[in-house]
Write an enzyme that holds these catalytic residues in place. Structure first.
Site, PDB file in Angstrom:
ATOM      1  CB  SER A 279     -38.831   0.600  42.475  1.00 18.58           C
ATOM      2  OG  SER A 279     -39.768   1.201  41.593  1.00 18.58           O
ATOM      3  CG  ASP A 280     -34.818   3.492  37.828  1.00 17.07           C
ATOM      4  OD1 ASP A 280     -35.654   4.379  37.588  1.00 17.07           O
ATOM      5  OD2 ASP A 280     -33.672   3.516  37.344  1.00 17.07           O
ATOM      6  CD1 TRP A 281     -40.746   2.973  33.976  1.00 20.76           C
ATOM      7  CD2 TRP A 281     -40.889   5.171  34.391  1.00 20.76           C
ATOM      8  NE1 TRP A 281     -41.841   3.438  33.315  1.00 20.76           N
ATOM      9  CE2 TRP A 281     -41.954   4.801  33.546  1.00 20.76           C
ATOM     10  CE3 TRP A 281     -40.774   6.508  34.779  1.00 20.76           C
ATOM     11  CZ2 TRP A 281     -42.896   5.704  33.085  1.00 20.76           C
ATOM     12  CZ3 TRP A 281     -41.712   7.408  34.304  1.00 20.76           C
ATOM     13  CH2 TRP A 281     -42.763   7.003  33.477  1.00 20.76           C
ATOM     14  N   GLY A 282     -40.530   1.146  37.000  1.00 24.43           N
ATOM     15  CA  GLY A 282     -41.031  -0.187  36.659  1.00 24.43           C
ATOM     16  C   GLY A 282     -40.115  -1.327  37.065  1.00 24.43           C
ATOM     17  CB  SER A 283     -36.817  -1.500  38.743  1.00 27.27           C
ATOM     18  OG  SER A 283     -37.061  -1.073  40.064  1.00 27.27           O
TER      19      SER A 283
END
Ligand code: BGC
Length: 739
Positions: A279-283
């Site tokens: 995932s992207d950061w915290g997505s």
């Protein structure tokens, strides 16, 4: 028999079946020993505490979590000492599954190279691949297994600060650059100690965020998605990129992280991607503010179903997946599939044979300041530079010019030359070559280099103007360095106003009043708007952010050691009102007849229609003449090959490189087709006076497009074949091609 053929075929692709089989078996055996919690641990990635691009979650005992087998990967853990400490913890866990260390290695590592948008301006895939190769050699020597690059998002909006990380606006060029970078990072294949896993990001369509605002929404037809934004992803998936990262944006109302259509159906289904998706950061957690998940548990459920394998930093998986499995809401097979993908990569990297194989202090030291790598940085730096104007042939500058002044906020740039997405090392300021130092080193010893800062990059202070004007008055030639500071383009660096920031343009105007000849150098991470300069300054050089050797690369071009040959990978707008702007637009029902036609046509009543500088544009110290455009056929039927050729002559006074560009237009289609599309190019070197015939082979493959039902095919009809020096200056011939 079939099996034999298959193994010959796979061997041809460099895939060793028995090794692959044994990895599969090893993964199966290992997974049989794993508890549900340990499996979920593999899907979990935390940030080390060094740098961050998102909200940081502090953990009471991260090391304890590693020892408990609750973590599969760490990002931003750099250096052999640090990575060794972490790996030591993992080796104390029950199953001793090694950690993966991921890092944003975007344009070099210890040696930084031009930002990817700048490198793309070389249109030279060998150079681009080599730059990624070197980045991998250096990063892997610092314990890193995995880079979060390349970004293969198409970027048509220079307000979006992340255009610096990509290959610009064009899909065809984006495919080639993406592939070159993946090949460079992954080298001779995972398992080699200097190969790192590449990561195609951000899946998908992140570059089309509304208004160029980072993290924003994307709403577009599936046809557009498939035609313009997905092909670079598909291309790198096809050549075996190890990982994908999804994106922050929603696509047509569904966040990419929770988007089953793009991740599970397309990527892992139709494209048969074998790696894993982070995932992207915290997505995953961000699907809550998106309004797509009601809480973290719901977010975890939606993300795993959609095909997000590893959770970067939102802790949704670690906190909720086990519960979701126990409640029967998540099928264990989904978890197993994600774990299998991640473990397979760890095996392929050789980490189960030796978890410390990337951790070697001697190697790290050797790569801390590699002179060969710096030499290459200098070369690719100079080849990334784009000459926009040289009306009075002020360039190349003679090194014996008596008095040269360098003025502007970037004259003594260090970290500004790195640009966004570079890791700060304590010795950076001694290693980065400033513009001042680079130019000084090449000026004759009897010449003088004067300096004045003039102003800061982004405030209203004019107190240094007077000194700068006095300095200019003493000089024979003034080199001005204006543009963006390193934190003005990049993630979360959207700008509504992309003119020179602060009082830089005022400074330029004051210096121009002295009447001294000016060479304007623009250091920036994106296309800027500099309309006053374009109209009033005859010599303009676009230098992007060039990295460690910036000053030397720039001096090589200014003094003519290198004749610039870079070409723009993005259209430069006249002002922000033209954005989004790109060369391959649709003609519309009311196209303007010319640049100033505003009579009930698709145009602005207060602005010319053409851009400041078109896609593919870039000058040289020499000139190139195009002649003898020839097509092998003008009437074709079926699966033939059309040959288009043109003679290019170096008609000026210097040896030089030219990028000869091929564009095609399909005149009538089931769906409307762009006014032109790049379909090929060749970068050639011509000695002064030399000619070469450049030829392109065109097949029906080059004519295919997605129709409104997502069929990818070509149609009979007329096509314009165009060849030229940039997207706006082309010669055209028409063919009729029947199926
Ligand atoms: C960016 C990614 C990056 C990640 C890790 C995110 O904010 O969007 O491109 O790889 O942070 O640094």
């Amino acid at each position: 028999m079939k099996k034999i053929f298959l193994s010959i075929f796979l061997a041809g692709l460099g895939i060793n079946i028995s090794a692959q089989k044994s990895i599969d078996q090893k993964v199966t055996e290992l997974m049989a020993k794993m508890t549900l919690e340990e499996k979920i641990g593999q899907l979990n990635q935390y940030n080390d505490d060094i740098t961050a691009t998102g909200p940081i979650t502090k953990d009471a005992d991260k090391a304890g979590q590693v020892r408990a087998g609750k973590l599969g990967s760490i990002l931003n853990a750099v250096g052999t000492k640090n990575t060794k400490n972490w790996q030591d913890q993992a080796m104390q866990s029950r199953l001793k599954i090694p950690l993966l260390f991921g890092q944003d290695v975007i344009h070099g590592f210890r040696t930084t190279f031009p930002i990817p948008l700048g490198e793309t301006a070389t249109w030279d895939m060998n150079l681009i691949e080599k730059s990624a190769r070197i980045a991998a050699i250096e990063a892997s020597a610092y314990g890193i297994h995995w880079t979060f690059a390349p970004m293969v998002d198409i970027g048509r909006d220079p307000r979006w600060g992340r255009v610096m990380e990509g290959a610009g606006e064009d899909t065809y060029l984006g495919i080639l650059v993406g592939k070159a970078r993946v090949k460079g990072f992954q080298g001779n294949g995972l398992g080699n100690k200097d190969a790192v896993m590449a990561c195609a990001k951000h899946f998908a369509a992140y570059g089309a965020a509304v208004g160029g605002r980072d993290y924003n929404s994307v709403d577009m037809s599936l046809r557009q998605l498939h035609e313009t934004y997905l092909p670079p992803f598909k291309a790198v998936s096809d050549i075996g990129v190890a990982t994908f990262m999804n994106s922050f944006n929603d696509i047509n109302g569904i966040p990419a992280t929770g988007n089953k259509y793009i991740q599970r159906d397309l990527l892992k289904g139709a494209w048969n991607f074998q790696g894993f998706v982070v995932s992207d950061w915290g997505s995953i957690g961000e699907m809550i503010p998106h309004g797509f998940a009601k809480d973290n548990k719901d977010a975890a459920l939606k993300a795993i179903i959609a095909g997000s394998d590893m959770d970067m930093e939102s802790r949704s998986y670690t906190n909720h997946l086990a519960e979701l499995v126990k409640e029967g809401k998540v099928d264990i097979q989904l978890i197993d599939d994600a774990v299998r993908r991640i473990l397979t990569k760890k095996y392929e990297l050789g980490l189960f044979d030796d978890p410390y194989r990337f951790i070697n202090e001697k190697r790290e030291k050797e790569q801390a300041n590699n002179p060969e790598h710096r030499k290459f940085a200098r070369e690719i730096g100079s080849k990334s530079i784009v000459l926009l104007k040289n009306e009075n042939q002020l360039l190349p500058l003679s090194p014996t010019t008596k008095k040269v002044a360098i003025i502007g906020p970037f004259a003594k740039a260090t970290v500004e030359n790195h640009g966004f997405w570079s890791i700060a090392f304590p010795d950076d300021s001694q290693r980065i070559v400033t513009q001042f130092d680079g130019i000084k080193a090449q000026l004759d010893k009897n010449s003088e280099l004067l300096y004045a800062k003039g102003c800061n990059a982004n405030d209203n202070d004019k107190s240094l103007f007077a000194e700068a004007v006095e300095t200019a008055k003493k000089a024979d030639v003034v080199i001005m360095t204006l543009g963006e500071g390193h934190a003005m383009s990049g993630e979360a660096k959207s700008r509504s106003n992309i003119h020179f920031s602060g009082v830089q343009e005022d400074l330029l105007k004051e210096i121009a009043k002295t009447g001294k000849p000016i060479i304007l150098m623009i250091n920036a991470g994106r296309p800027l708007v500099f309309d006053w300069a374009s109209e009033n300054i005859p010599t303009i050089v676009y230098t992007w952010w060039l990295g460690t050797e910036a000053g030397n690369s720039i001096a090589d071009v200014l003094f003519g050691k290198i004749n610039p040959g870079g070409k723009l990978p993005m259209t430069f707008p006249r002002n922000e009102g033209q954005i989004p702007i790109y060369y391959n637009y649709y003609n519309t029902g009311r196209p303007a007849k010319n640049n100033t036609d505003r009579n009930y046509v698709s145009a602005y009543i207060d602005l010319d229609n053409d851009p400041a500088y078109p896609f593919g544009f870039g000058l040289s110290y020499t000139t190139f003449k195009y002649s003898d455009f020839n097509l092998s056929l003008t009437e074709l039927k079926g699966n033939l090959t059309l040959n288009a050729s043109i003679k290019v002559t170096n008609s000026g006074n210097y040896d030089g490189e030219e990028v000869v560009q091929l564009y095609i237009r399909d005149l009538v289609g089931k769906v409307v087709r762009p006014v032109k599309e790049l379909k090929g190019f060749q970068k050639i070197f011509l000695k002064k006076g030399e000619s070469k015939t450049v030829s392109f082979n065109i097949t029906p493959e080059d004519l295919k497009f997605y129709d409104d039902e997502l069929n990818f095919d070509w149609e009979s009809g007329e096509f314009d074949i165009m060849i030229g020096t940039n997207s706006a200056q082309v010669q055209t011939k028409r063919v009729n091609w029947e199926k």
